[in-house]
Design a protein around this motif. Structure first.
Motif, PDB file in Angstrom:
ATOM      1  N   GLY A   9       0.833  -1.186   0.000  1.00  0.00           N
ATOM      2  CA  GLY A   9       0.000   0.000   0.000  1.00  0.00           C
ATOM      3  C   GLY A   9       0.873   1.242   0.000  1.00  0.00           C
ATOM      4  N   HIS A  10       0.288   2.389   0.344  1.00  0.00           N
ATOM      5  CA  HIS A  10       1.006   3.654   0.241  1.00  0.00           C
ATOM      6  C   HIS A  10       1.956   3.875   1.413  1.00  0.00           C
ATOM      7  CE1 HIS A  10      -2.228   4.990   2.895  1.00  0.00           C
ATOM      8  NE2 HIS A  10      -3.082   4.539   1.994  1.00  0.00           N
ATOM      9  N   ARG A  11       2.694   4.983   1.345  1.00  0.00           N
ATOM     10  CA  ARG A  11       3.824   5.245   2.226  1.00  0.00           C
ATOM     11  C   ARG A  11       3.415   5.435   3.676  1.00  0.00           C
ATOM     12  NH1 ARG A  11       7.754   9.662  -0.136  1.00  0.00           N
ATOM     13  NH2 ARG A  11       7.498   8.256  -1.912  1.00  0.00           N
ATOM     14  N   ASN A  12       2.261   5.974   3.934  1.00  0.00           N
ATOM     15  CA  ASN A  12       1.763   6.155   5.302  1.00  0.00           C
ATOM     16  C   ASN A  12       0.528   5.264   5.466  1.00  0.00           C
ATOM     17  OD1 ASN A  12       3.515   8.482   6.263  1.00  0.00           O
ATOM     18  ND2 ASN A  12       2.664   9.316   4.384  1.00  0.00           N
ATOM     19  N   PRO A  13       0.739   4.011   5.797  1.00  0.00           N
ATOM     20  CA  PRO A  13      -0.336   3.019   5.674  1.00  0.00           C
ATOM     21  C   PRO A  13      -1.488   3.232   6.638  1.00  0.00           C
ATOM     22  CG  PRO A  13       1.592   2.077   6.751  1.00  0.00           C
ATOM     23  CD  PRO A  13       1.999   3.416   6.265  1.00  0.00           C
ATOM     24  N   ILE A  39       3.930  -6.232   1.994  1.00  0.00           N
ATOM     25  CA  ILE A  39       4.910  -5.415   2.712  1.00  0.00           C
ATOM     26  C   ILE A  39       4.237  -4.097   3.104  1.00  0.00           C
ATOM     27  CG2 ILE A  39       6.917  -6.416   1.559  1.00  0.00           C
ATOM     28  CD1 ILE A  39       6.995  -3.921  -0.234  1.00  0.00           C
ATOM     29  N   ARG A  40       4.901  -3.333   3.946  1.00  0.00           N
ATOM     30  CA  ARG A  40       4.421  -1.995   4.308  1.00  0.00           C
ATOM     31  C   ARG A  40       5.565  -1.010   4.166  1.00  0.00           C
ATOM     32  NH1 ARG A  40       5.816  -1.078   9.965  1.00  0.00           N
ATOM     33  NH2 ARG A  40       6.664  -3.008  10.825  1.00  0.00           N
ATOM     34  N   LEU A  41       5.218   0.254   4.015  1.00  0.00           N
ATOM     35  CA  LEU A  41       6.218   1.292   3.794  1.00  0.00           C
ATOM     36  C   LEU A  41       6.348   2.245   4.971  1.00  0.00           C
ATOM     37  CD1 LEU A  41       5.349   2.208   0.078  1.00  0.00           C
ATOM     38  CD2 LEU A  41       6.873   0.418   0.943  1.00  0.00           C
ATOM     39  N   GLY A  42       5.625   1.982   6.050  1.00  0.00           N
ATOM     40  CA  GLY A  42       5.681   2.869   7.201  1.00  0.00           C
ATOM     41  C   GLY A  42       5.096   2.210   8.434  1.00  0.00           C
ATOM     42  N   SER A  43       4.997   3.000   9.511  1.00  0.00           N
ATOM     43  CA  SER A  43       4.491   2.486  10.790  1.00  0.00           C
ATOM     44  C   SER A  43       2.979   2.323  10.755  1.00  0.00           C
ATOM     45  CB  SER A  43       4.875   3.443  11.918  1.00  0.00           C
ATOM     46  OG  SER A  43       6.277   3.606  11.977  1.00  0.00           O
ATOM     47  N   LEU A  44       2.489   1.431  11.607  1.00  0.00           N
ATOM     48  CA  LEU A  44       1.053   1.166  11.682  1.00  0.00           C
ATOM     49  C   LEU A  44       0.394   2.091  12.697  1.00  0.00           C
ATOM     50  CD1 LEU A  44       1.065  -2.747  11.726  1.00  0.00           C
ATOM     51  CD2 LEU A  44       0.911  -1.219   9.754  1.00  0.00           C
ATOM     52  N   GLN A 316       3.401   8.649  -3.527  1.00  0.00           N
ATOM     53  CA  GLN A 316       2.804   8.026  -2.349  1.00  0.00           C
ATOM     54  C   GLN A 316       3.394   6.647  -2.087  1.00  0.00           C
ATOM     55  OE1 GLN A 316      -1.451   8.004  -2.748  1.00  0.00           O
ATOM     56  NE2 GLN A 316      -1.536  10.169  -3.296  1.00  0.00           N
ATOM     57  N   SER A 317       4.283   6.203  -2.971  1.00  0.00           N
ATOM     58  CA  SER A 317       4.802   4.843  -2.874  1.00  0.00           C
ATOM     59  C   SER A 317       6.229   4.840  -2.355  1.00  0.00           C
ATOM     60  CB  SER A 317       4.710   4.168  -4.245  1.00  0.00           C
ATOM     61  OG  SER A 317       4.784   2.767  -4.104  1.00  0.00           O
ATOM     62  N   VAL A 318       6.878   3.714  -2.494  1.00  0.00           N
ATOM     63  CA  VAL A 318       8.242   3.551  -2.020  1.00  0.00           C
ATOM     64  C   VAL A 318       9.162   4.545  -2.743  1.00  0.00           C
ATOM     65  CG1 VAL A 318       8.739   1.729  -3.707  1.00  0.00           C
ATOM     66  CG2 VAL A 318      10.022   1.807  -1.567  1.00  0.00           C
ATOM     67  N   GLU A 319      10.165   5.053  -2.030  1.00  0.00           N
ATOM     68  CA  GLU A 319      11.015   6.132  -2.535  1.00  0.00           C
ATOM     69  C   GLU A 319      11.603   5.834  -3.917  1.00  0.00           C
ATOM     70  OE1 GLU A 319      11.812   9.063  -1.532  1.00  0.00           O
ATOM     71  OE2 GLU A 319      11.177   9.210   0.558  1.00  0.00           O
ATOM     72  N   LEU A 434       0.054  11.154  14.910  1.00  0.00           N
ATOM     73  CA  LEU A 434      -1.185  11.322  14.141  1.00  0.00           C
ATOM     74  C   LEU A 434      -0.948  12.164  12.886  1.00  0.00           C
ATOM     75  CD1 LEU A 434      -3.930  11.923  16.880  1.00  0.00           C
ATOM     76  CD2 LEU A 434      -3.672   9.924  15.406  1.00  0.00           C
ATOM     77  N   VAL A 435      -0.210  13.268  13.014  1.00  0.00           N
ATOM     78  CA  VAL A 435      -0.008  14.136  11.852  1.00  0.00           C
ATOM     79  C   VAL A 435       0.974  13.525  10.848  1.00  0.00           C
ATOM     80  CG1 VAL A 435      -0.560  16.216  13.160  1.00  0.00           C
ATOM     81  CG2 VAL A 435       1.830  15.513  12.916  1.00  0.00           C
ATOM     82  N   ARG A 436       1.728  12.520  11.279  1.00  0.00           N
ATOM     83  CA  ARG A 436       2.639  11.825  10.360  1.00  0.00           C
ATOM     84  C   ARG A 436       2.066  10.493   9.893  1.00  0.00           C
ATOM     85  NH1 ARG A 436       8.031  13.857  10.839  1.00  0.00           N
ATOM     86  NH2 ARG A 436       8.182  15.455  12.465  1.00  0.00           N
ATOM     87  N   GLY A 437       0.875  10.168  10.358  1.00  0.00           N
ATOM     88  CA  GLY A 437       0.309   8.855  10.100  1.00  0.00           C
ATOM     89  C   GLY A 437      -0.361   8.720   8.755  1.00  0.00           C
ATOM     90  N   ASP A 438      -1.691   8.816   8.737  1.00  0.00           N
ATOM     91  CA  ASP A 438      -2.448   8.619   7.495  1.00  0.00           C
ATOM     92  C   ASP A 438      -2.365   9.894   6.657  1.00  0.00           C
ATOM     93  OD1 ASP A 438      -4.129   7.857   5.488  1.00  0.00           O
ATOM     94  OD2 ASP A 438      -5.947   7.824   6.705  1.00  0.00           O
ATOM     95  N   VAL A 439      -1.287   9.996   5.897  1.00  0.00           N
ATOM     96  CA  VAL A 439      -0.997  11.219   5.134  1.00  0.00           C
ATOM     97  C   VAL A 439      -0.717  10.849   3.688  1.00  0.00           C
ATOM     98  CG1 VAL A 439       0.629  13.117   4.850  1.00  0.00           C
ATOM     99  CG2 VAL A 439      -0.066  12.426   7.141  1.00  0.00           C
ATOM    100  N   LYS A 440      -1.193  11.682   2.774  1.00  0.00           N
ATOM    101  CA  LYS A 440      -0.858  11.514   1.356  1.00  0.00           C
ATOM    102  C   LYS A 440      -0.375  12.846   0.808  1.00  0.00           C
ATOM    103  CE  LYS A 440      -3.900   7.606   0.524  1.00  0.00           C
ATOM    104  NZ  LYS A 440      -5.006   7.029  -0.257  1.00  0.00           N
ATOM    105  N   VAL A 441       0.582  12.769  -0.099  1.00  0.00           N
ATOM    106  CA  VAL A 441       1.170  13.980  -0.689  1.00  0.00           C
ATOM    107  C   VAL A 441       0.761  14.041  -2.155  1.00  0.00           C
ATOM    108  CG1 VAL A 441       3.290  15.220  -1.212  1.00  0.00           C
ATOM    109  CG2 VAL A 441       3.098  13.923   0.922  1.00  0.00           C
ATOM    110  N   PHE A 442       0.214  15.176  -2.556  1.00  0.00           N
ATOM    111  CA  PHE A 442      -0.237  15.379  -3.937  1.00  0.00           C
ATOM    112  C   PHE A 442       0.530  16.554  -4.536  1.00  0.00           C
ATOM    113  CE2 PHE A 442      -3.730  13.774  -1.370  1.00  0.00           C
ATOM    114  CZ  PHE A 442      -4.192  12.700  -2.112  1.00  0.00           C
ATOM    115  N   GLN A 443       0.744  16.477  -5.836  1.00  0.00           N
ATOM    116  CA  GLN A 443       1.341  17.616  -6.549  1.00  0.00           C
ATOM    117  C   GLN A 443       0.215  18.327  -7.283  1.00  0.00           C
ATOM    118  OE1 GLN A 443       4.964  16.851  -8.497  1.00  0.00           O
ATOM    119  NE2 GLN A 443       5.062  18.791  -9.551  1.00  0.00           N
TER     120      GLN A 443
END
Length: 543
Positions: A9-13, A39-44, A316-319, A434-443
């Protein structure tokens, strides 16, 4: 290459991201050949951790990079030997195994490397006659190489310095060639045997199973001369005896090139070009030899295969997503897919959760997920649709959730409340996560926009911590250098969100959403969806 396809899934799962990766791996194992690993890309977050515990699943492996490492190669098992193995045995072992390199180890730790080329060269080397002593050759090596039987004497090593000699001439003509402490090869002529003993040799080797009298054996014992009998001819005995030398004597022991399981392949490739060995030891994090890496393993390497779920944007994915080959995408968000060189399977549907799409795949194939997988999928649908309150929710999500609840043996509404209660409690100390958790970055129009969301069942308590949220958001922006951070703290039951905006584009977005927005955050009724409500407003404001 180990044929593993990774599913992420995405970087902030969030729960949908993690549950979809696990469930889709289960679905692929049932419908396709190959190995599929979620696999996961970040903390739960709390909710996802609760769901995994509730249904008996371990968190997927954390993978922060797709850059290939040594552990991703299908390298060989290492051929590890003791330094006292004879050269003769070492050559035979390499030929039997069709390999080129041995690693000399003690308790799995590396002490030397010897190649087949080194061993073959030993046959042509002009060694000193005293090589058996100089190399501290074990007596057992001599017995193995010559298929010999000890008749007199015992000991671990050749412990007296002497030359290897063949007693070929009459005793009266061998006075100068046979000396004290020599290792002497003789036949069955008793006068030769006695002459060798009189010269106080250290070892006397009798060829072709030569007969030896009791008197000679007793004299050898008195003079502390070891007597060995071999079935080999004098020629073969003389030829093989130097091959009793221990392999450690011929090995390289300094400036050894080793590779570790977690080393990047591009670094390894550079080093392999510079070094002369055909194979190199692979070590784990405790310096134990766990494998053998050859140039052929590097040539056979292929990019790992990757399946994206619950996202389709590279940011939003792996670096280093370009290090992988994307073969499938399953998603329910807007399409901004990474480029691919080949056609791929891409399923994108306007439903409330990626888990809904994966549930449909099970049913379309005539499969029922297990009760545990059904519980995961149900949790993801309820979480992403806020129990069907979100504007992203559809009738399909409700139908699939009801069907999954029956398989999992759960009452749908009661479980939804259990899920939300477990995932929404927080204190001031949780705000940073919380502010670093479920986050998505858009351009958006050249601007980097970060949009995060957390859920609560007590928005008043969240409102009282608004300044703490703002400070934590500004800390994130100081690191990321992004243009705006929009954060939604959403009350599931009241169906409203506290919206907080920080960053250089803050005023532009606030004024576009509400002209009455003055300072701080703003509670906005019916604001539930990041995807369908918050993101379009940000896009409009920056356009």
């Amino acid at each position: 290459m180990k044929e593993t396809t990774y599913i992420t899934g995405h970087r902030n799962p969030d729960t949908d991201s993690i549950a979809s990766a696990i469930a889709y791996a289960d679905f692929k194992r049932q419908t396709s050949k190959g190995t599929y690993l979620p696999i996961r890309l970040g903390s739960l977050n709390k909710e996802t951790t609760y769901v995994l515990d509730r249904f008996g699943f371990q968190p997927p492996k954390l993978l922060e990079s797709m850059k290939a490492q040594v552990e991703d190669l299908d390298f060989d098992q290492a051929l590890c030997v003791d330094e006292n193995m004879s050269l003769y045995e070492a050559v035979n072992l390499l030929q039997d195994e069709q390999r080129h390199t041995l690693f000399i180890t003690e308790e799995d730790k590396l002490f030397g490397i010897v190649s087949l080329q080194d061993l073959w060269r030993s046959y042509g080397d002009v060694w000193a006659d005293e090589i058996l002593y100089d190399a501290q050759t074990p007596i057992k090596n001599i017995l193995k190489v010559l298929r010999g039987t000890p008749l007199v004497g015992q000991g671990d090593l050749v412990n007296r310095r002497g030359a290897m000699r063949v007693f070929a001439n009459a005793p009266e003509n061998s006075t100068n060639s046979i000396k004290e402490n020599d290792v002497v090869i003789v036949g069955d002529r008793e006068e030769y045997q006695e002459a060798a003993l009189d010269r106080r040799v250290s070892i006397m080797i009798l060829t072709r199973n030569a007969k030896v009298s009791k008197r000679i054996l007793e004299k050898a014992k008195e003079l502390d001369v070891m007597v060995i009998r071999t079935p080999l001819s004098t020629f073969m005995t003389a030829r093989l005896l130097p091959q009793a030398v221990p392999v450690g004597y011929q090995s390289s022991k300094s400036n050894l090139k080793v590779f570790y399981l977690d080393q990047d392949l591009d670094e390894v490739q550079e080093e392999v070009v510079k070094s002369r060995f055909g194979a190199y030891p692979v070590l784990d994090d405790q310096d134990r030899v766990v494998g053998s890496l050859a140039r052929a393993h590097l040539l056979r390497y292929k990019k790992p295969k990757l399946i994206l779920v619950d996202h389709n944007e590279s940011k939003q994915s792996v670096e280093d997503i370009e290090e992988a080959e994307i073969i499938e995408i399953i998603d329910h968000h807007r399409v901004a897919a990474p480029m691919s060189n080949e056609p791929i399977f891409f399923r994108n549907e306007p439903v409330g959760s990626t888990a809904s799409i994966i549930s449909k795949l099970y049913f379309e194939y005539g499969l029922d997920p297990s009760p545990e997988i059904a519980g995961l999928l149900l949790s993801a649908i309820l979480s992403d649709t806020l129990e069907f309150r979100s504007p992203t929710s559809t009738r399909q999500d409700e139908y699939l959730a009801d069907r999954l609840a029956k398989i999992a043996g759960l009452e749908l509404h009661a479980y939804a409340m259990e899920l939300f209660e477990a995932g929404t409690s927080f204190s001031k100390s949780d705000i940073g996560s919380l502010v670093r958790g479920d986050v998505k970055v858009f351009q958006v129009k050249g601007k980097q926009c970060r949009i995060g969301q957390a859920f609560t069942m007590n928005l008043e308590a969240g409102k009282s911590m608004e300044k703490d949220f703002s400070k934590a958001m500004l800390d994130v922006l100081a690191e990321s250098k992004e243009d705006v951070f929009v954060f939604m703290l959403t009350d599931i039951l009241k169906e409203e969100s506290l919206l907080i905006v920080e960053g250089p584009c803050k005023k532009t977005i606030q004024s576009h959403i509400s002209q009455n927005w003055k300072t701080g955050g703003k509670i906005i009724p019916k604001l539930l969806s990041r995807k369908k409500q918050a993101l379009p407003k940000v896009i409009e404001a920056l356009s």
